[in-house]
Design an enzyme around this catalytic site. Sequence first.
Site, PDB file in Angstrom:
ATOM      1  NE  ARG A 167       3.820  43.175  62.185  1.00  0.00           N
ATOM      2  CZ  ARG A 167       2.936  42.172  62.021  1.00  0.00           C
ATOM      3  NH1 ARG A 167       3.342  40.969  61.675  1.00  0.00           N
ATOM      4  NH2 ARG A 167       1.661  42.384  62.172  1.00  0.00           N
ATOM      5  CB  SER A 244       1.804  49.419  64.360  1.00  0.00           C
ATOM      6  OG  SER A 244       0.466  49.107  64.126  1.00  0.00           O
ATOM      7  CD  GLU A 345       5.304  47.132  62.826  1.00  0.00           C
ATOM      8  OE1 GLU A 345       4.613  46.702  63.756  1.00  0.00           O
ATOM      9  OE2 GLU A 345       4.849  47.392  61.703  1.00  0.00           O
TER      10      GLU A 345
HETATM   11  C1  LIG Z   1      -0.842  53.397  57.210  1.00  0.00           C
HETATM   12  C2  LIG Z   1       0.085  52.216  57.388  1.00  0.00           C
HETATM   13  C3  LIG Z   1      -0.431  50.975  57.750  1.00  0.00           C
HETATM   14  C4  LIG Z   1       0.422  49.871  57.887  1.00  0.00           C
HETATM   15  N1  LIG Z   1      -0.117  48.674  58.260  1.00  0.00           N
HETATM   16  C5  LIG Z   1       0.689  47.589  58.427  1.00  0.00           C
HETATM   17  C6  LIG Z   1       0.140  46.336  58.825  1.00  0.00           C
HETATM   18  O1  LIG Z   1      -1.063  46.187  59.007  1.00  0.00           O
HETATM   19  N2  LIG Z   1       0.994  45.296  59.007  1.00  0.00           N
HETATM   20  C7  LIG Z   1       2.333  45.408  58.798  1.00  0.00           C
HETATM   21  O2  LIG Z   1       3.050  44.420  58.985  1.00  0.00           O
HETATM   22  N3  LIG Z   1       2.882  46.587  58.408  1.00  0.00           N
HETATM   23  C8  LIG Z   1       2.101  47.677  58.220  1.00  0.00           C
HETATM   24  N4  LIG Z   1       2.639  48.879  57.843  1.00  0.00           N
HETATM   25  C9  LIG Z   1       4.099  48.988  57.634  1.00  0.00           C
HETATM   26  C10 LIG Z   1       4.538  48.856  56.173  1.00  0.00           C
HETATM   27  O3  LIG Z   1       3.508  49.196  55.296  1.00  0.00           O
HETATM   28  C11 LIG Z   1       5.035  47.464  55.802  1.00  0.00           C
HETATM   29  O4  LIG Z   1       6.094  47.084  56.637  1.00  0.00           O
HETATM   30  C12 LIG Z   1       5.508  47.393  54.346  1.00  0.00           C
HETATM   31  O5  LIG Z   1       5.641  46.064  53.945  1.00  0.00           O
HETATM   32  C13 LIG Z   1       6.819  48.125  54.088  1.00  0.00           C
HETATM   33  O6  LIG Z   1       7.083  48.043  52.697  1.00  0.00           O
HETATM   34  P1  LIG Z   1       7.761  49.232  51.918  1.00  0.00           P
HETATM   35  O7  LIG Z   1       7.876  48.798  50.501  1.00  0.00           O
HETATM   36  O8  LIG Z   1       7.047  50.501  52.159  1.00  0.00           O
HETATM   37  O9  LIG Z   1       9.200  49.235  52.592  1.00  0.00           O
HETATM   38  P2  LIG Z   1      10.087  50.496  53.107  1.00  0.00           P
HETATM   39  O10 LIG Z   1       9.324  51.206  54.151  1.00  0.00           O
HETATM   40  O11 LIG Z   1      10.558  51.290  51.959  1.00  0.00           O
HETATM   41  O12 LIG Z   1      11.302  49.718  53.739  1.00  0.00           O
HETATM   42  C14 LIG Z   1      11.145  48.978  54.925  1.00  0.00           C
HETATM   43  C15 LIG Z   1      12.371  48.065  55.110  1.00  0.00           C
HETATM   44  O13 LIG Z   1      12.355  47.079  54.080  1.00  0.00           O
HETATM   45  C16 LIG Z   1      13.548  47.167  53.303  1.00  0.00           C
HETATM   46  N5  LIG Z   1      13.194  46.901  51.922  1.00  0.00           N
HETATM   47  C17 LIG Z   1      12.167  47.423  51.200  1.00  0.00           C
HETATM   48  N6  LIG Z   1      12.171  46.918  49.954  1.00  0.00           N
HETATM   49  C18 LIG Z   1      13.212  46.067  49.890  1.00  0.00           C
HETATM   50  C19 LIG Z   1      13.767  45.235  48.871  1.00  0.00           C
HETATM   51  N7  LIG Z   1      13.259  45.191  47.644  1.00  0.00           N
HETATM   52  N8  LIG Z   1      14.866  44.489  49.167  1.00  0.00           N
HETATM   53  C20 LIG Z   1      15.418  44.524  50.403  1.00  0.00           C
HETATM   54  N9  LIG Z   1      14.950  45.283  51.397  1.00  0.00           N
HETATM   55  C21 LIG Z   1      13.869  46.041  51.155  1.00  0.00           C
HETATM   56  C22 LIG Z   1      14.080  48.568  53.509  1.00  0.00           C
HETATM   57  O14 LIG Z   1      15.479  48.626  53.305  1.00  0.00           O
HETATM   58  C23 LIG Z   1      13.701  48.800  54.958  1.00  0.00           C
HETATM   59  O15 LIG Z   1      14.648  48.193  55.801  1.00  0.00           O
HETATM   60  C24 LIG Z   1       1.813  50.010  57.677  1.00  0.00           C
HETATM   61  C25 LIG Z   1       2.323  51.270  57.310  1.00  0.00           C
HETATM   62  C26 LIG Z   1       1.467  52.347  57.163  1.00  0.00           C
HETATM   63  C27 LIG Z   1       2.029  53.675  56.773  1.00  0.00           C
END
Ligand SMILES: Cc1cc2nc3c(=O)[nH]c(=O)nc-3n(C[C@H](O)[C@H](O)[C@H](O)COP(=O)(O)OP(=O)(O)OC[C@H]3O[C@@H](n4cnc5c(N)ncnc54)[C@H](O)[C@@H]3O)c2cc1C
Length: 351
Positions: A167, A244, A345
């Site tokens: 992570r 999570s 997380e």
């Molecule tokens: C229902 C649910 C289930 C999930 N299951 C999992 C799982 O099984 N495993 C897991 O690891 N995670 C899980 N997650 C967490 C999440 O989906 C992941 O961490 C996902 O990759 C976040 O991506 P995002 O585009 O939504 O980023 P955001 O939530 O928009 O941003 C998260 C972080 O990444 C940064 N970021 C995003 N895009 C960029 C970019 N292009 N450049 C630089 N920084 C960036 C943001 O600044 C922030 O710090 C889950 C979330 C939900 C709601």
Amino acid sequence: MTIQENVPLAPLTTLQVGGSARYFAELRRDDDVREAVQFAKARDLPLFVLGGGSNLVVADSGWPGLVLRVAIGGITTQSTDAPGNAVPFSVGAGVNWDDFVAQAVVQNCAGVECLSGIPGGVGGTPVQNVGAYGQEVSDTIESVRALDLKEDRTVVLPKPACGFRYRTSIFNTTERGRYIILRVNFRLKRGGAPSLKYADLQKHFAGKKTPPSLAETREAVREIRRSKGMLIVPGDDDCRSAGSFFKNPVLGEAQFKDLAERAESRGLEIPSYPALDAQRKVSAAWLVEHSGFSKGYALGAASISNKHALALINRGDAKASDIVELKDEIQHGVQEAWGILLDPEPVFVGF
Ligand SMILES: Cc1cc2nc3c(=O)[nH]c(=O)nc-3n(C[C@H](O)[C@H](O)[C@H](O)COP(=O)(O)OP(=O)(O)OC[C@H]3O[C@@H](n4cnc5c(N)ncnc54)[C@H](O)[C@@H]3O)c2cc1C
């Protein structure tokens, strides 16, 4: 490039809490990203990079500067048809992660099938090295193309430079805020077998005479996720979360021994898995459930999901402060019961 003002952020996140962005831009080209960065620099505005908003808790006061949403699209690949061949995929940061997984599976390419159903954009996946059901995105990432805000140039970071661990990566630790991820380059295996390391998946396929295909594995993962509220399903309140909420603690030998002894004295066995460097990864869900919290436990408009002890959900009209209050109560309870401070997380924005 269009800069909008006072844009509500809650609808752009899966948890759906928090205030507005003072300035907001959605960007589909590398040059637009550069231009937006210049806009922020010229006005001395703090910058936040938004992906799919699935790993965020946005403060009720919102974000005082520019929120830059990277919407760069495109999945390009090279056709190498022979089974066993490594297939390169170059994917825009704004592509929906699960759309990419679906496309990889359709093309019979293994390596990300267990990551099916994770919400958010491709650009967000390297940040916390997303993982599920025995795979991590770093298993298949070859490099990350990013705008380096420190050096003011576009760079391609090979996988070893990304510092991937459980992570974490340089993007959410040592170099936090330095890079805007534009594209991620993967290498998948044409005709590779699906990864079935995880007990939940093995159970799902128990009794099946032939090995499951990549497509069957993808569907199984999505089904298991749905049953846990970990798939975004319209109308399911249990997925109004950030996934999570706490990481599984990774403990050194002595700390783990101490914890296991505490559990044993209560007639309990704590679920744990080997981690790197002789460490043990302990189930955070187990710790939460054995500290007086059960699924569905509510504190005002925030609660623990009815389907998963690690997901904190917005029951409809929660504020960020409600979520934080519940988080604090759980952290305190687990620390009292087990002497472990759970590490959240999601990313806290504007706190
Ligand atoms: C229902 C649910 C289930 C999930 N299951 C999992 C799982 O099984 N495993 C897991 O690891 N995670 C899980 N997650 C967490 C999440 O989906 C992941 O961490 C996902 O990759 C976040 O991506 P995002 O585009 O939504 O980023 P955001 O939530 O928009 O941003 C998260 C972080 O990444 C940064 N970021 C995003 N895009 C960029 C970019 N292009 N450049 C630089 N920084 C960036 C943001 O600044 C922030 O710090 C889950 C979330 C939900 C709601």
